[in-house]
Write a protein that holds these residues in place. Structure first.
Motif, PDB file in Angstrom:
ATOM      1  N   HIS A   1      -5.180   7.370   1.029  1.00 11.27           N
ATOM      2  CA  HIS A   1      -6.153   6.666   1.875  1.00 11.27           C
ATOM      3  C   HIS A   1      -7.065   7.647   2.594  1.00 11.27           C
ATOM      4  O   HIS A   1      -6.606   8.492   3.356  1.00 11.27           O
ATOM      5  CB  HIS A   1      -5.401   5.788   2.891  1.00 11.27           C
ATOM      6  N   PRO A   2      -8.382   7.562   2.375  1.00 16.86           N
ATOM      7  CA  PRO A   2      -9.313   8.498   3.003  1.00 16.86           C
ATOM      8  C   PRO A   2      -9.252   8.462   4.537  1.00 16.86           C
ATOM      9  O   PRO A   2      -9.604   9.442   5.202  1.00 16.86           O
ATOM     10  CB  PRO A   2     -10.687   8.031   2.507  1.00 16.86           C
ATOM     11  N   GLY A   3      -8.823   7.356   5.083  1.00 17.47           N
ATOM     12  CA  GLY A   3      -8.719   7.244   6.544  1.00 17.47           C
ATOM     13  C   GLY A   3      -7.370   7.728   7.074  1.00 17.47           C
ATOM     14  O   GLY A   3      -7.109   7.634   8.271  1.00 17.47           O
TER      15      GLY A   3
ATOM     16  N   MET B   1     -10.930  -1.726  -4.288  1.00 21.66           N
ATOM     17  CA  MET B   1      -9.635  -1.032  -4.423  1.00 21.66           C
ATOM     18  C   MET B   1      -8.485  -1.907  -3.950  1.00 21.66           C
ATOM     19  O   MET B   1      -7.382  -1.843  -4.483  1.00 21.66           O
ATOM     20  CB  MET B   1      -9.631   0.231  -3.553  1.00 21.66           C
ATOM     21  N   LEU B   2      -8.785  -2.719  -2.942  1.00 22.39           N
ATOM     22  CA  LEU B   2      -7.761  -3.589  -2.358  1.00 22.39           C
ATOM     23  C   LEU B   2      -7.003  -4.351  -3.429  1.00 22.39           C
ATOM     24  O   LEU B   2      -5.792  -4.473  -3.387  1.00 22.39           O
ATOM     25  CB  LEU B   2      -8.429  -4.628  -1.453  1.00 22.39           C
TER      26      LEU B   2
ATOM     27  N   VAL C   1      -3.097   5.357  10.105  1.00 19.61           N
ATOM     28  CA  VAL C   1      -3.718   4.071  10.438  1.00 19.61           C
ATOM     29  C   VAL C   1      -3.096   2.912   9.656  1.00 19.61           C
ATOM     30  O   VAL C   1      -2.975   1.800  10.167  1.00 19.61           O
ATOM     31  CB  VAL C   1      -5.261   4.083  10.227  1.00 19.61           C
ATOM     32  N   LEU C   2      -2.685   3.206   8.428  1.00 20.28           N
ATOM     33  CA  LEU C   2      -2.046   2.158   7.622  1.00 20.28           C
ATOM     34  C   LEU C   2      -0.646   1.876   8.147  1.00 20.28           C
ATOM     35  O   LEU C   2      -0.237   0.719   8.247  1.00 20.28           O
ATOM     36  CB  LEU C   2      -1.992   2.569   6.148  1.00 20.28           C
TER      37      LEU C   2
ATOM     38  N   HIS D   1     -15.294  -1.013   5.995  1.00 17.99           N
ATOM     39  CA  HIS D   1     -15.003  -0.449   4.666  1.00 17.99           C
ATOM     40  C   HIS D   1     -16.090  -0.794   3.648  1.00 17.99           C
ATOM     41  O   HIS D   1     -16.670  -1.870   3.676  1.00 17.99           O
ATOM     42  CB  HIS D   1     -13.657  -0.960   4.167  1.00 17.99           C
ATOM     43  N   SER D   2     -16.309   0.141   2.730  1.00 19.63           N
ATOM     44  CA  SER D   2     -17.334  -0.036   1.690  1.00 19.63           C
ATOM     45  C   SER D   2     -16.908  -1.074   0.653  1.00 19.63           C
ATOM     46  O   SER D   2     -15.749  -1.492   0.628  1.00 19.63           O
ATOM     47  CB  SER D   2     -17.547   1.297   0.974  1.00 19.63           C
TER      48      SER D   2
ATOM     49  N   VAL E   1     -13.476  -1.038  10.726  1.00 21.70           N
ATOM     50  CA  VAL E   1     -13.875   0.244  10.143  1.00 21.70           C
ATOM     51  C   VAL E   1     -15.150   0.088   9.309  1.00 21.70           C
ATOM     52  O   VAL E   1     -15.916   1.032   9.135  1.00 21.70           O
ATOM     53  CB  VAL E   1     -12.716   0.821   9.280  1.00 21.70           C
TER      54      VAL E   1
ATOM     55  N   VAL F   1       0.822  -1.215   0.000  1.00 24.84           N
ATOM     56  CA  VAL F   1       0.000   0.000   0.000  1.00 24.84           C
ATOM     57  C   VAL F   1       0.861   1.272   0.000  1.00 24.84           C
ATOM     58  O   VAL F   1       0.343   2.363   0.248  1.00 24.84           O
ATOM     59  CB  VAL F   1      -0.975   0.021   1.203  1.00 24.84           C
TER      60      VAL F   1
ATOM     61  N   PHE G   1      -0.424   4.076  -1.849  1.00 27.03           N
ATOM     62  CA  PHE G   1      -1.798   4.435  -1.461  1.00 27.03           C
ATOM     63  C   PHE G   1      -1.841   5.238  -0.156  1.00 27.03           C
ATOM     64  O   PHE G   1      -2.860   5.835   0.183  1.00 27.03           O
ATOM     65  CB  PHE G   1      -2.613   3.131  -1.333  1.00 27.03           C
TER      66      PHE G   1
ATOM     67  N   ALA H   1     -14.081   0.228  -1.365  1.00 28.37           N
ATOM     68  CA  ALA H   1     -12.781   0.074  -0.696  1.00 28.37           C
ATOM     69  C   ALA H   1     -12.251  -1.342  -0.908  1.00 28.37           C
ATOM     70  O   ALA H   1     -11.072  -1.548  -1.151  1.00 28.37           O
ATOM     71  CB  ALA H   1     -12.905   0.388   0.785  1.00 28.37           C
TER      72      ALA H   1
ATOM     73  N   SER I   1      -8.490  -4.552  11.948  1.00 28.53           N
ATOM     74  CA  SER I   1      -8.685  -3.101  11.859  1.00 28.53           C
ATOM     75  C   SER I   1      -9.449  -2.751  10.592  1.00 28.53           C
ATOM     76  O   SER I   1     -10.324  -1.884  10.600  1.00 28.53           O
ATOM     77  CB  SER I   1      -7.366  -2.351  11.835  1.00 28.53           C
ATOM     78  N   PHE I   2      -9.125  -3.443   9.496  1.00 23.11           N
ATOM     79  CA  PHE I   2      -9.798  -3.169   8.226  1.00 23.11           C
ATOM     80  C   PHE I   2     -11.291  -3.470   8.348  1.00 23.11           C
ATOM     81  O   PHE I   2     -12.132  -2.688   7.906  1.00 23.11           O
ATOM     82  CB  PHE I   2      -9.172  -4.020   7.111  1.00 23.11           C
TER      83      PHE I   2
HETATM   84  C1  HEM Z   1      -5.336  -1.354   1.162  1.00 16.20           C
HETATM   85  C2  HEM Z   1      -6.124  -1.303   2.202  1.00 16.20           C
HETATM   86  C3  HEM Z   1      -7.175  -0.256   2.366  1.00 16.20           C
HETATM   87  C4  HEM Z   1      -7.944   0.359   1.431  1.00 16.20           C
HETATM   88  C5  HEM Z   1      -7.982   0.118  -0.068  1.00 16.20           C
HETATM   89  C6  HEM Z   1      -8.781   1.303   2.140  1.00 16.20           C
HETATM   90  C7  HEM Z   1      -9.689   2.130   1.533  1.00 16.20           C
HETATM   91  C8  HEM Z   1     -10.495   3.023   2.210  1.00 16.20           C
HETATM   92  C9  HEM Z   1     -11.534   3.815   1.604  1.00 16.20           C
HETATM   93  C10 HEM Z   1     -11.927   3.793   0.108  1.00 16.20           C
HETATM   94  C11 HEM Z   1     -12.098   4.562   2.554  1.00 16.20           C
HETATM   95  C12 HEM Z   1     -13.295   5.541   2.416  1.00 16.20           C
HETATM   96  C13 HEM Z   1     -14.524   4.933   3.069  1.00 16.20           C
HETATM   97  C14 HEM Z   1     -14.969   3.650   2.403  1.00 16.20           C
HETATM   98  O1  HEM Z   1     -15.171   3.664   1.176  1.00 16.20           O
HETATM   99  O2  HEM Z   1     -15.113   2.631   3.121  1.00 16.20           O
HETATM  100  C15 HEM Z   1     -11.393   4.274   3.777  1.00 16.20           C
HETATM  101  C16 HEM Z   1     -11.652   4.867   4.993  1.00 16.20           C
HETATM  102  C17 HEM Z   1     -11.033   4.535   6.157  1.00 16.20           C
HETATM  103  N1  HEM Z   1     -10.119   3.536   6.353  1.00 16.20           N
HETATM  104 FE1  HEM Z   1      -9.300   2.408   4.906  1.00 16.20          FE
HETATM  105  N2  HEM Z   1      -8.503   1.254   3.472  1.00 16.20           N
HETATM  106  C18 HEM Z   1      -7.532   0.300   3.658  1.00 16.20           C
HETATM  107  C19 HEM Z   1      -6.978  -0.102   4.823  1.00 16.20           C
HETATM  108  C20 HEM Z   1      -7.314   0.389   6.045  1.00 16.20           C
HETATM  109  C21 HEM Z   1      -6.817  -0.094   7.314  1.00 16.20           C
HETATM  110  C22 HEM Z   1      -5.840  -1.262   7.477  1.00 16.20           C
HETATM  111  C23 HEM Z   1      -7.381   0.669   8.268  1.00 16.20           C
HETATM  112  C24 HEM Z   1      -7.245   0.593   9.757  1.00 16.20           C
HETATM  113  C25 HEM Z   1      -6.184   0.478  10.409  1.00 16.20           C
HETATM  114  C26 HEM Z   1      -8.211   1.655   7.636  1.00 16.20           C
HETATM  115  C27 HEM Z   1      -8.917   2.626   8.276  1.00 16.20           C
HETATM  116  C28 HEM Z   1      -9.775   3.510   7.672  1.00 16.20           C
HETATM  117  C29 HEM Z   1     -10.477   4.562   8.373  1.00 16.20           C
HETATM  118  C30 HEM Z   1     -10.366   4.885   9.851  1.00 16.20           C
HETATM  119  C31 HEM Z   1     -11.259   5.206   7.423  1.00 16.20           C
HETATM  120  C32 HEM Z   1     -12.163   6.394   7.653  1.00 16.20           C
HETATM  121  C33 HEM Z   1     -13.565   5.915   7.926  1.00 16.20           C
HETATM  122  C34 HEM Z   1     -14.518   7.082   8.082  1.00 16.20           C
HETATM  123  O3  HEM Z   1     -14.072   8.220   8.064  1.00 16.20           O
HETATM  124  O4  HEM Z   1     -15.705   6.776   8.199  1.00 16.20           O
HETATM  125  N3  HEM Z   1      -8.177   1.441   6.285  1.00 16.20           N
HETATM  126  N4  HEM Z   1     -10.441   3.323   3.546  1.00 16.20           N
END
Ligand code: HEM
Length: 151
Positions: A64-66, A95-96, A70-71, A88-89, A86, A57, A60, A92, A82-83
């Motif tokens: 990353h919107p988060g 996208m992985l 956190v990553l 994730h949609s 949250v 990543v 990325f 998301a 953790s993934f």
């Molecule tokens: C390659 C891995 C990941 C991808 C592709 C990814 C992608 C995304 C995307 C597209 C969003 C926007 C909201 C959604 O569409 O769900 C998001 C939000 C978020 N992600 Fe990830 N994410 C990844 C890994 C992680 C990991 C490992 C964590 C935690 C440790 C994390 C924590 C968050 C948080 C806290 C938000 C914000 C949620 C919010 O504001 O409601 N993400 N992520």
């Protein structure tokens, strides 16, 4: 501490980051041990494990919107919990795939198995005894009561 490759080693050099897709590499999946993955725990080299798949990543982090923090906290480790926490949609999750570079080596998987399926059978026999015992007890009490009243 070399990265392990199992499968058909016919590939040329590894494709550029993000170009490898796990699904299209079914016959030539790269398997990485935990040890291989753990060293990729820096902001310029970040790997994550999610559901036994390995993701690079690095490119990325800033997108990353988060947030990248956190990553980075999960860098070089299993970020599945953790993934999922949250929530994730679907976007998301799709996208992985573009960051997938391989899979976790079988020996390092936790192998979380679903709980015992026999529970159903046990439950049904339990429910049978649950109503049978009170029914017998009620009958006995009834007989004793009639005996007591008539005497
Ligand atoms: C390659 C891995 C990941 C991808 C592709 C990814 C992608 C995304 C995307 C597209 C969003 C926007 C909201 C959604 O569409 O769900 C998001 C939000 C978020 N992600 Fe990830 N994410 C990844 C890994 C992680 C990991 C490992 C964590 C935690 C440790 C994390 C924590 C968050 C948080 C806290 C938000 C914000 C949620 C919010 O504001 O409601 N993400 N992520």
């Amino acid at each position: 501490m070399g990265e392990e490759i199992i499968g058909n080693p016919t590939n040329e050099d590894r494709p550029a980051k993000g170009e490898e897709k796990c699904k299209s590499l079914k016959d030539d999946i790269k398997y990485y041990t935990l040890e291989d993955i753990q060293v990729h725990n820096m902001s310029n080299d970040t790997w994550l494990i999610i559901h036994d798949k390995v993701y690079d990543v690095t490119s990325f982090l800033e997108e990353h919107p988060g947030g990248e923090e956190v990553l980075l906290e999960q860098a070089g480790a299993d970020a599945t919990e953790s993934f999922e926490d949250v929530g994730h949609s679907t976007d998301a999750r799709e996208m992985l795939q573009q960051f997938c570079i391989g899979e976790l080596h079988m020996d390092d998987r936790k192998n979380e198995k679903p709980k015992d399926v026999n529970v159903t059978t046990e439950e049904s026999s339990n429910s049978w005894t649950t109503w049978m015992i009170p029914a017998i007890a009620a009958t006995l009490i009834g007989i004793l009561y009639r005996f007591y009243v008539s005497s």
